[in-house]
Design an enzyme around this catalytic site. Structure first.
Site, PDB file in Angstrom:
ATOM      1  N   SER A 105       0.714  -1.238   0.028  1.00 31.25           N
ATOM      2  CA  SER A 105      -0.012   0.044   0.017  1.00 31.25           C
ATOM      3  C   SER A 105       0.706   1.208  -0.097  1.00 31.25           C
ATOM      4  O   SER A 105       2.028   1.303   0.712  1.00 31.25           O
ATOM      5  CB  SER A 105      -0.708  -0.095   1.099  1.00 31.25           C
ATOM      6  OG  SER A 105      -1.470   1.272   1.316  1.00 31.25           O
ATOM      7  N   TYR A 144      -1.493   0.090  10.237  1.00 31.95           N
ATOM      8  CA  TYR A 144      -1.880  -0.703   9.057  1.00 31.95           C
ATOM      9  C   TYR A 144      -0.596  -0.402   8.274  1.00 31.95           C
ATOM     10  O   TYR A 144       0.044  -1.426   7.598  1.00 31.95           O
ATOM     11  CB  TYR A 144      -3.075  -0.007   8.484  1.00 31.95           C
ATOM     12  CG  TYR A 144      -3.042  -0.415   6.992  1.00 31.95           C
ATOM     13  CD1 TYR A 144      -3.657  -1.770   6.770  1.00 31.95           C
ATOM     14  CD2 TYR A 144      -2.980   0.610   5.862  1.00 31.95           C
ATOM     15  CE1 TYR A 144      -3.509  -2.375   5.314  1.00 31.95           C
ATOM     16  CE2 TYR A 144      -3.303   0.098   4.617  1.00 31.95           C
ATOM     17  CZ  TYR A 144      -3.513  -1.054   4.222  1.00 31.95           C
ATOM     18  OH  TYR A 144      -3.684  -1.680   2.821  1.00 31.95           O
ATOM     19  N   LYS A 159       2.010  -3.243   6.679  1.00 33.68           N
ATOM     20  CA  LYS A 159       2.628  -3.507   4.957  1.00 33.68           C
ATOM     21  C   LYS A 159       3.946  -3.341   4.743  1.00 33.68           C
ATOM     22  O   LYS A 159       4.733  -4.114   4.212  1.00 33.68           O
ATOM     23  CB  LYS A 159       1.855  -2.348   4.288  1.00 33.68           C
ATOM     24  CG  LYS A 159       0.353  -2.779   4.168  1.00 33.68           C
ATOM     25  CD  LYS A 159       0.041  -3.984   3.364  1.00 33.68           C
ATOM     26  CE  LYS A 159      -1.390  -4.666   3.437  1.00 33.68           C
ATOM     27  NZ  LYS A 159      -1.808  -5.796   2.857  1.00 33.68           N
TER      28      LYS A 159
HETATM   29  N1  UFG Z   1     -13.290  10.886   2.764  1.00 28.80           N
HETATM   30  C1  UFG Z   1     -14.105  11.830   2.843  1.00 28.80           C
HETATM   31  N2  UFG Z   1     -15.368  11.230   3.204  1.00 28.80           N
HETATM   32  C2  UFG Z   1     -15.662   9.862   3.124  1.00 28.80           C
HETATM   33  C3  UFG Z   1     -14.332   9.032   3.179  1.00 28.80           C
HETATM   34  C4  UFG Z   1     -13.302   9.483   2.739  1.00 28.80           C
HETATM   35  O1  UFG Z   1     -14.024  13.043   2.914  1.00 28.80           O
HETATM   36  O2  UFG Z   1     -16.751   9.546   3.732  1.00 28.80           O
HETATM   37  C5  UFG Z   1     -11.730  11.302   2.299  1.00 28.80           C
HETATM   38  C6  UFG Z   1     -10.607  10.950   3.097  1.00 28.80           C
HETATM   39  O3  UFG Z   1     -10.671  11.687   4.402  1.00 28.80           O
HETATM   40  C7  UFG Z   1      -9.449  10.882   2.288  1.00 28.80           C
HETATM   41  C8  UFG Z   1     -10.129  10.545   1.017  1.00 28.80           C
HETATM   42  O4  UFG Z   1     -11.557  10.760   1.168  1.00 28.80           O
HETATM   43  O5  UFG Z   1      -8.988  12.106   2.179  1.00 28.80           O
HETATM   44  C9  UFG Z   1      -9.917   9.211   0.348  1.00 28.80           C
HETATM   45  O6  UFG Z   1     -10.313   8.356   1.450  1.00 28.80           O
HETATM   46  P1  UFG Z   1     -10.708   6.786   1.405  1.00 28.80           P
HETATM   47  O7  UFG Z   1     -11.083   6.333   3.019  1.00 28.80           O
HETATM   48  O8  UFG Z   1     -11.216   6.531   0.312  1.00 28.80           O
HETATM   49  O9  UFG Z   1      -9.234   6.185   1.243  1.00 28.80           O
HETATM   50  P2  UFG Z   1      -7.741   6.381   1.933  1.00 28.80           P
HETATM   51  O10 UFG Z   1      -6.788   7.308   1.239  1.00 28.80           O
HETATM   52  O11 UFG Z   1      -8.140   7.144   3.490  1.00 28.80           O
HETATM   53  O12 UFG Z   1      -7.203   4.921   2.037  1.00 28.80           O
HETATM   54  C10 UFG Z   1      -6.807   4.525   1.178  1.00 28.80           C
HETATM   55  C11 UFG Z   1      -6.928   2.565   1.391  1.00 28.80           C
HETATM   56  C12 UFG Z   1      -5.903   2.398   2.622  1.00 28.80           C
HETATM   57  C13 UFG Z   1      -4.718   2.876   2.611  1.00 28.80           C
HETATM   58  C14 UFG Z   1      -4.601   4.417   2.511  1.00 28.80           C
HETATM   59  C15 UFG Z   1      -3.160   4.883   2.352  1.00 28.80           C
HETATM   60  O13 UFG Z   1      -8.069   2.438   1.337  1.00 28.80           O
HETATM   61  O14 UFG Z   1      -6.166   1.084   2.479  1.00 28.80           O
HETATM   62  O15 UFG Z   1      -5.432   4.794   1.257  1.00 28.80           O
HETATM   63  O16 UFG Z   1      -3.347   6.345   2.815  1.00 28.80           O
HETATM   64  F1  UFG Z   1      -3.952   2.709   3.838  1.00 28.80           F
END
Ligand code: UFG
Length: 334
Positions: free
Chosen positions: A119, A143, A147
């Site tokens: 990741s 997490y 990884k």
């Molecule tokens: N976000 C929102 N509203 C939501 C969900 C997410 O604003 O309801 C924002 C988050 O704060 C983030 C972006 O949208 O800024 C993307 O969020 P996600 O949860 O879709 O994805 P992440 O970037 O947090 O997570 C992904 C993978 C993880 C990994 C991570 C690395 O899903 O497994 O990237 O940072 F660890």
């Protein structure tokens, strides 16, 4: 040549699409999944399915030997950042300790190739964007630590024992195929949450953080279609490795999209208003994560083909409309 592949976590969102692509290419596919987060109905019927955990040494050893497996794609892991902060031990036990049992069994069984689902979380809050694979690894949550730690174990231990190692560091997996889509409980990811609002299942989507140092103040991510991610795994099974050295490769598009941009495109594509609520930053979220993509092109001969935000959202929208209850509403079982 790889002929018989074990996909751990093959009942998960990304694993199930990898299984489909391997079957399309005529390979024999075996899935090991404990169904703690995956769905039995997400696994193609033509794959052999074994329910179990990768930390079960006897089970894994028997499977590798009896089925004459020659490559492993290891996807089985817990992958929720907030949960990893609350329960770090759970993540170490599954993502590192159990994975190590699989790795040792793979070496004993003389498996030739091990492709690991890593990741961009290994990079933490990177100082330079786009992020190259040689950027410092400083994960900011358990997490990401698991990884990084398993990648290192794999790189140290695998090649010395004749195992070819490819670690694929995904950026933000998204999108769907006609039959496979994203169905997590709880759902924390941005795109399925946006589409839940479009479907009328949720009143509004939260925007976590509007004061980031980005063009519109919301966090920027590199969204990549699950079909492109799966294609990279199929390639990783066959790439030749310089003198057996392990390799780590980013999987991203090289372009970032802000939360507001994703919401805007979703509004346009679905024709639904999609209400938003601005909230505080989510703890642990970096402002921007965008992949440098040169190594993927060089090593895997790979580039994204389906990862425009439009294609990602359109495919996910089709899947969520067809499966409003996810796999609980009855999967395809094809
Ligand atoms: N976000 C929102 N509203 C939501 C969900 C997410 O604003 O309801 C924002 C988050 O704060 C983030 C972006 O949208 O800024 C993307 O969020 P996600 O949860 O879709 O994805 P992440 O970037 O947090 O997570 C992904 C993978 C993880 C990994 C991570 C690395 O899903 O497994 O990237 O940072 F660890």
């Amino acid at each position: 040549m790889t002929r018989r592949v074990l996909v751990t976590g093959g009942a998960g969102y990304i694993g199930s699409v990898i299984v489909d692509q391997l079957l399309e290419r005529g390979l024999s596919v075996f899935v090991l999944d404990d169904l703690s987060t995956g769905h039995r109905d997400a696994v193609a019927r033509r794959a052999s399915f074994v329910q179990g955990n990768v930390g079960n040494g006897e089970l894994v050893e028997a499977l590798l030997g009896q089925e004459r497996i020659d490559a492993i794609i290891h996807m089985a892991a817990f992958a929720l950042v907030p949960e990893s902060v609350a329960q770090p031990g759970k993540y170490v036990t599954n993502n590192v300790t159990a994975a190590r049992v699989l790795l040792e069994a793979a070496v004993r069984a003389k498996i030739r190739r091990f492709v690991f689902s890593s990741s961009c979380a290994v990079y933490g809050h990177p100082a330079v964007i786009p992020i190259t694979e040689d950027s410092p690894q400083a994960p900011v949550n358990p997490y990401g630590e698991t990884k990084r730690d398993f990648e290192k174990l794999l790189a140290d231990y695998g090649p010395r024992n004749g195992l070819g190692v490819v670690s694929l560091r995904y950026f933000n997996a998204a999108g769907a195929t006609e039959q496979r889509g994203e169905d997590h409980d709880p759902e924390t990811h941005l795109i399925p949450n946006i589409l839940a609002v479009a479907l009328g299942k949720q009143p509004a989507v939260s925007i976590f953080g509007t004061d980031y140092p980005t063009a519109d103040g919301t966090a920027v991510r590199d969204y990549i279609h699950v079909v492109d991610i799966a294609d990279a795994h199929v390639r990783a099974l066959e790439v030749s490795l310089d003198s057996g050295a392990p390799v780590a490769v980013n999987l991203g598009t090289g372009a970032g999209q802000s939360v507001r941009q994703v919401v805007e495109v979703a509004r346009r594509l679905t024709g639904r208003p999609i209400a938003t609520v601005e909230r505080a930053r989510r703890p642990g979220d970096p402002p921007a994560l965008v992949a440098a993509v040169q190594r993927a092109a060089t090593v895997l001969g790979w580039r994204t083909k389906h990862s425009s935000l439009e294609e990602i959202l359109e495919s996910a929208w089709q899947w969520h409309r067809a499966h409003p209850q996810g796999y609980r509403g009855g999967g395809e079982g094809t």
